[in-house]
Every structure is written in structure tokens, then in C-alpha cells.
Design a protein around this motif. Sequence first.
Motif, PDB file in Angstrom:
ATOM      1  N   LEU A   1       4.810   6.998  -5.452  1.00 16.15           N
ATOM      2  CA  LEU A   1       4.172   8.304  -5.590  1.00 16.15           C
ATOM      3  C   LEU A   1       3.166   8.549  -4.469  1.00 16.15           C
ATOM      4  N   ARG A   2       2.428   7.529  -4.069  1.00 13.44           N
ATOM      5  CA  ARG A   2       1.424   7.705  -3.024  1.00 13.44           C
ATOM      6  C   ARG A   2       2.069   8.189  -1.719  1.00 13.44           C
ATOM      7  N   ARG A   3       3.334   7.825  -1.502  1.00  9.87           N
ATOM      8  CA  ARG A   3       4.035   8.191  -0.266  1.00  9.87           C
ATOM      9  C   ARG A   3       4.564   9.615  -0.309  1.00  9.87           C
ATOM     10  N   LEU A   4       4.936  10.108  -1.501  1.00  4.39           N
ATOM     11  CA  LEU A   4       5.591  11.413  -1.603  1.00  4.39           C
ATOM     12  C   LEU A   4       4.760  12.465  -2.329  1.00  4.39           C
TER      13      LEU A   4
ATOM     14  N   PHE B   1       0.811  -1.212   0.000  1.00  2.00           N
ATOM     15  CA  PHE B   1       0.000   0.000   0.000  1.00  2.00           C
ATOM     16  C   PHE B   1       0.849   1.270   0.000  1.00  2.00           C
ATOM     17  N   LEU B   2       1.823   1.325   0.874  1.00  2.00           N
ATOM     18  CA  LEU B   2       2.734   2.478   0.924  1.00  2.00           C
ATOM     19  C   LEU B   2       4.166   1.944   0.923  1.00  2.00           C
ATOM     20  N   ASP B   3       4.608   1.477  -0.216  1.00  2.00           N
ATOM     21  CA  ASP B   3       5.930   0.858  -0.353  1.00  2.00           C
ATOM     22  C   ASP B   3       7.011   1.840   0.109  1.00  2.00           C
TER      23      ASP B   3
ATOM     24  N   GLY C   1      -6.084   1.087  11.849  1.00  2.00           N
ATOM     25  CA  GLY C   1      -6.691   2.379  12.147  1.00  2.00           C
ATOM     26  C   GLY C   1      -7.163   3.154  10.935  1.00  2.00           C
ATOM     27  N   MET C   2      -6.904   2.650   9.731  1.00  2.00           N
ATOM     28  CA  MET C   2      -7.278   3.388   8.533  1.00  2.00           C
ATOM     29  C   MET C   2      -8.751   3.181   8.194  1.00  2.00           C
TER      30      MET C   2
END
Length: 318
Positions: free
Chosen positions: A121-124, A101-103, A206-207
Motif C-alpha cells: 500500500l505504501r508504494r501505490l 520499506f517499499l516492497d 538520500g531519504m
Amino acid sequence: MRHAEEVTFGGSGLDRAAQLRGDAAAIDDIWNASTTRVMLLWRGKPLFADGALAWLGCTHPVLDGRKKGAVFLGLEGEAARFAVDFSDWQPEELPDTLNTFLDPSEQRHPDLPENHVFAELRRLMTLLSAREAELAATAKAILSWHRSHAFCSRCGHKSEISNGGWQSTCPSCGGHHFPRTDPVVIMLITHGNSVLMGRSPGWPEGMYSLLAGFVEPGEPMEAAVRREVLEETGVPVGRVSYLASQPWPFPSSLMLGCWGEALGTEITIDPVEIEDALWVTREEMLAVFAGEHSKIAPPRDGAIARFLVANWLADRLD
């Protein structure tokens, strides 16, 4: 919604210069221009340098022989921007976190500076300017489409990238194929002072987020909202209105943010679709955003779900 285009990937007015895509000579000329810059993506992960997109000149050695597969993204002033899929490169090690999910992993190519890394990209994404975000989302989505549509759907022959990267052409049957975007409704479902939140299996602890689902063929957006909410939670929805959209290149969706008014509050979840659903009051949501809720983690920056809920809390949905 007056603030609709403030969402991440919401657009920056990029000149996509679509009139140049079919002009092969013009594309060749601008590829070779000294001001042209190229974005590399490895398995959908853009190349970053110190938290910003890293751009290479077209004469960089790692781009040798890659012009044919380049996608023309558009112009910034007179300077062209391209994207190239670098997924055929094989790093020495492949971490187990790839495609998670968030590599958190980052890959470094030996022929690039030490601070140049391929990163999720999802992380940054929240570190990028509006222009960089639009370019990255466009590049990631269209290159992902080319990877999954490498063969003609009419005859099965290997296709070729054409029209500046915005088309796939079959040299065998002459078929032309164009990139597609999948419409997804994401719903701010409210009842009085509360909003409906759900959780999918496998999400980080928690998400929780707003409910969402794909629009089916022949289905209006409003009907998709009502169907998805009813299927996942058993909650009937009445009036539906549109709020904002967000290109979501994971891999190639367009999130259609909607506001729906629930006609009831009883929840009966479909365990195949979601793991949990609950109503969250405004007061509880303020605690969520402050990181003080006992069950729900703060929503992720950059996602349209956070954008819609934050505007609901601020009474800015008009």
C-alpha cells in the motif's frame, strides 16, 4: 490548518455505519447482498487491479468460509464494504523483499484475474481516490490489529472476532478487546528560514524526513513534540501548535502533525535514535522538491511529512 484533510488517508466522509456492527443478523444480510464488495489483504498488502483497489463479490470462490473473519468497513450508499485477511494463503515463492520499506514484489493468486495483484500500500497509495485510501487504510490497520491480538490478554485463550470485526471477544473469560491506534507526533520544527530534518538508520539513500516519535502514556501532544526533538537532536523547542493528522496504517498509527518553534539551532544527535539531522533552508528545500539537492532526495508523495513541508514552503500553515 485549512487544508488539513487533503493529506493522503485524510478521510473521505465514509459512512462507517457503526450502528450495524453489533447486529449479527444485519451483518449477515448485507454480506449476502448482491451489491456487497470485499477487499482482500495478504500480509497487509491489499488486492489491486490496474492501480485501483480490486473488489470481489461475496460469492467469489476464494471467499468461501471467510465470512466469520470479515471486517465490516461501512457503506457506500446502500452497498456494503468488507475486508478479509487472506494471509493464510501461501504463494509458490516468497521474495526476499517482503516486509521491506517499499516492497516492490506483487503476488498473484491462481483463482483471480491476471491483473489482480497483492501489492504494498505504501508504494501505490497515491494512486487511490480519497475514498479508496480511507477504506484501504482502515482495512489494513484493523486486520493488522487482529493478527497481533489473536489471543486474550487477560487469560491467553484464543479470541474470536466479533461486532462486525471491530471487537475481539474471549470465549473463555468473556473479555472484550477493541482496536487501538498509536498516536505519533511528527514535527515541523522551524527556526527562522529553516526546517529541521532527520534520517533514521536503514532508510533508502538520500531519504530525510521530519522528526517523529510515539506519544507516551500520560503525555500531552505538545510535551511529546518537545521531548522527542530534544532526545533525538538536542534542540530545545518552545511554542507548539497542531496542524493536521493522518491515519498511517503501517501498522496502526495516527500521525499528529505539529509545528514547533526551535529555541536554538545546535544539533547533538542521539545515534541510537537517528543517523543524521540538519537544518534545511527554504531555498534548499525548493531544490530538494525539484530533485536538485546534492544530499537529500525529494520527500515521498502521500506522506504527511511532504504535506507539511510543502505547506510550509507555500506559507499555508494557517
